[in-house]
Design a protein around this motif. Sequence first.
Motif, mmCIF file in Angstrom:
data_model
loop_
_atom_site.group_PDB
_atom_site.id
_atom_site.type_symbol
_atom_site.label_atom_id
_atom_site.label_comp_id
_atom_site.label_asym_id
_atom_site.label_seq_id
_atom_site.Cartn_x
_atom_site.Cartn_y
_atom_site.Cartn_z
ATOM 1 N N UNK A 64 -64.740 -5.296 -31.292
ATOM 2 C CA UNK A 64 -65.349 -6.591 -31.727
ATOM 3 C C UNK A 64 -64.452 -7.803 -31.199
ATOM 4 N N UNK A 65 -63.106 -7.391 -31.375
ATOM 5 C CA UNK A 65 -62.275 -8.662 -31.049
ATOM 6 C C UNK A 65 -62.331 -8.864 -29.506
ATOM 7 N N UNK A 66 -62.299 -7.601 -28.754
ATOM 8 C CA UNK A 66 -62.472 -8.061 -27.076
ATOM 9 C C UNK A 66 -63.701 -8.885 -26.999
ATOM 10 N N UNK A 67 -65.160 -8.252 -27.616
ATOM 11 C CA UNK A 67 -66.084 -8.987 -27.238
ATOM 12 C C UNK A 67 -66.104 -10.402 -27.936
ATOM 13 N N UNK A 68 -65.471 -10.749 -29.005
ATOM 14 C CA UNK A 68 -65.322 -12.102 -29.347
ATOM 15 C C UNK A 68 -64.770 -12.818 -28.338
ATOM 16 N N UNK A 69 -63.789 -12.279 -27.651
ATOM 17 C CA UNK A 69 -62.916 -13.055 -26.875
ATOM 18 C C UNK A 69 -63.475 -13.243 -25.479
ATOM 19 N N UNK A 70 -64.703 -12.711 -25.319
ATOM 20 C CA UNK A 70 -65.492 -13.160 -24.089
ATOM 21 C C UNK A 70 -65.205 -11.783 -23.080
ATOM 22 N N UNK A 71 -64.789 -10.758 -23.332
ATOM 23 C CA UNK A 71 -64.615 -9.503 -22.730
ATOM 24 C C UNK A 71 -65.929 -8.724 -22.434
ATOM 25 N N UNK A 72 -66.429 -8.382 -21.544
ATOM 26 C CA UNK A 72 -67.765 -7.572 -21.239
ATOM 27 C C UNK A 72 -67.714 -6.285 -22.007
ATOM 28 N N UNK A 73 -68.957 -5.718 -22.686
ATOM 29 C CA UNK A 73 -68.922 -4.451 -23.556
ATOM 30 C C UNK A 73 -68.440 -3.465 -22.755
ATOM 31 N N UNK A 74 -68.608 -3.210 -21.436
ATOM 32 C CA UNK A 74 -68.356 -2.163 -20.503
ATOM 33 C C UNK A 74 -66.708 -1.850 -20.660
ATOM 34 N N UNK A 75 -66.094 -3.301 -20.263
ATOM 35 C CA UNK A 75 -64.681 -3.214 -20.346
ATOM 36 C C UNK A 75 -63.946 -3.059 -21.617
ATOM 37 N N UNK A 76 -64.747 -3.716 -22.618
ATOM 38 C CA UNK A 76 -64.218 -3.650 -23.899
ATOM 39 C C UNK A 76 -64.191 -2.076 -24.239
ATOM 40 N N UNK A 77 -65.203 -1.286 -24.234
ATOM 41 C CA UNK A 77 -65.052 0.209 -24.331
ATOM 42 C C UNK A 77 -63.996 0.815 -23.697
ATOM 43 N N UNK A 78 -63.744 0.773 -22.408
ATOM 44 C CA UNK A 78 -62.772 1.293 -21.666
ATOM 45 C C UNK A 78 -61.220 0.954 -22.197
ATOM 46 N N UNK A 79 -61.002 -0.608 -22.505
ATOM 47 C CA UNK A 79 -59.809 -0.694 -23.180
ATOM 48 C C UNK A 79 -59.635 -0.097 -24.531
ATOM 49 N N UNK A 80 -60.633 -0.280 -25.339
ATOM 50 C CA UNK A 80 -60.501 0.440 -26.818
ATOM 51 C C UNK A 80 -60.196 2.015 -26.580
ATOM 52 N N UNK A 81 -61.038 2.809 -25.651
ATOM 53 C CA UNK A 81 -60.712 4.031 -25.478
ATOM 54 C C UNK A 81 -59.428 4.573 -25.060
ATOM 55 N N UNK A 82 -59.105 3.700 -24.106
ATOM 56 C CA UNK A 82 -57.599 3.878 -23.520
ATOM 57 C C UNK A 82 -56.449 3.539 -24.554
ATOM 58 N N UNK A 83 -56.661 2.451 -25.471
ATOM 59 C CA UNK A 83 -55.648 2.185 -26.389
ATOM 60 C C UNK A 83 -55.717 3.076 -27.506
ATOM 61 N N UNK A 84 -56.746 3.969 -27.827
ATOM 62 C CA UNK A 84 -56.636 4.841 -28.945
ATOM 63 C C UNK A 84 -55.927 6.190 -28.447
ATOM 64 N N UNK A 85 -55.778 6.341 -27.106
ATOM 65 C CA UNK A 85 -54.958 7.279 -26.491
ATOM 66 C C UNK A 85 -53.496 7.067 -25.818
#
Length: 485
Positions: free
Chosen positions: A406-427
């Motif tokens: 949600x923070x990524x999307x609120x910052x203007x990041x597109x949803x597909x990119x936000x999902x990839x970043x969140x998944x990578x950060x979790x690992x």
Amino acid sequence: MSMTFVNITATVSSLASIQTDLHTSTTTLVWVTSAYALAVAGLTLCAGTVGDLIGRRTVFLIGTAVLGAGSLICFFAGDATGVIVGEAVMGVGGAFVLPNSLTVVSASFADPHRRTEAISIWVGFSGVGLAAGPLIAGVLLAHFSWHSVFLVNAAISALVLIVTPFFVVNSRHLGRRIDIPGVLLATVSVVALTYGVIQGSHVGYTDGRIIVAWGIFLAGLGAFVVVERRSGDPMLDVHLFRSASFSTTMAVGLAAMFGFGGVPLIMVLYFERVQGASALNTGWRLLPTLAVYVLVSVVAARLVARVGFKVMLSAGLVVTAIGAVCLLATPAGASYGAVWPGMVIFGLGEGLVLAPTTAAAVTSVAHERAGMASAAVNMFRQLGNVLGTSIIGSLLTSNFAHILPQRLISAGVSAPVADRVAAAAGHGGTAPAPKGPEGIAIQHAVARAFTDSVHKGLIVTAVVLLIVAIPAALFIAGRRPSQQS
């Protein structure tokens, strides 16, 4: 004894390298930090009894050898499971080292005041280990892989095995027996509790597996109390808890190590992931906390002699909580100026609490119960360490994973990119990020989300410390060590 604490902070300092190399999930990463303390908490009481039975020096040497063996298992580990197994083996060794080293020290001084001074020095050397761990790990990680960090304890173990027979006198308390049912029930209870805390933060505390874990914990704890009450030679004499002062001292030890386990863990991750510090630089940034802790621990006995245990412990908890609150000033950027005052205050408070807690427990029982008291306070401290690393670590990782998209999307990041970043950060990885404004927005959103998650862990820590400070001020005996019999 210091090497049992070197492992804690050296491992924490290596987490980023371990996660990047092995691509472990954040849940698995919490298990890496919890496996060691889990084994120590589950076996400390048993280790004290074994030391009474076959000799404190003998068991101390066995523990040293096992700790070194566990270090080698971690060194050769090729996956996260191997690291966790090695940490657990080291925990078994640490469980045998801690209570027996403390019993050797406390039994060497009959005078209560001198015994408190000796115990304060013993506790102070735990700070030496805690301070050395990040610096040693930082130097090694700058030149070698994370595997090299685990050679340190293997080398120290070899040295200790050589010199101990020349300097440590063997002693025992004949007539004791190993309480196997008590050991099994205590270990099962601690494991179930830790599993419920760590896994529950990720799958939900209403999940069927977590409910089963809570049930096992409660059943095991109840059975442990029943078994110990009926035993002619209990591993832990539960009648000691009839004393409000003794019971509160155990709670204080647990709460203090809850903070000392959880806060350094999340601060290491904050320094490395938000402020971009190297492992060695992170070690230097932790030094204010650990150096102040060592210095205060060494003089704690003299302070207790002046003000007594009640004032010392309750005030120390409050000071530690203030330190945690001051750390809420940590920014989502690279500045260290707003961080170090809270680090110093936090270390000051822990130094005021941990050494007197150990002394208060040992000096509050008859001399022949010193071994049991030392094992009990170590068990509660290590249980606090388990809960601190697991609860605060799990709170950090789960909250970060929850709020980051949600923070990524609120910052203007597109949803597909936000999902990839969140998944990578979790690992522990880094997803390919676009350059330009969106890339900068991702960096800022990740830093803010991680910092906010750190703040939540600090708030929980401060609340726990302040809650326990209340019974500490009410129920702990105010007698000074020189007034103890």
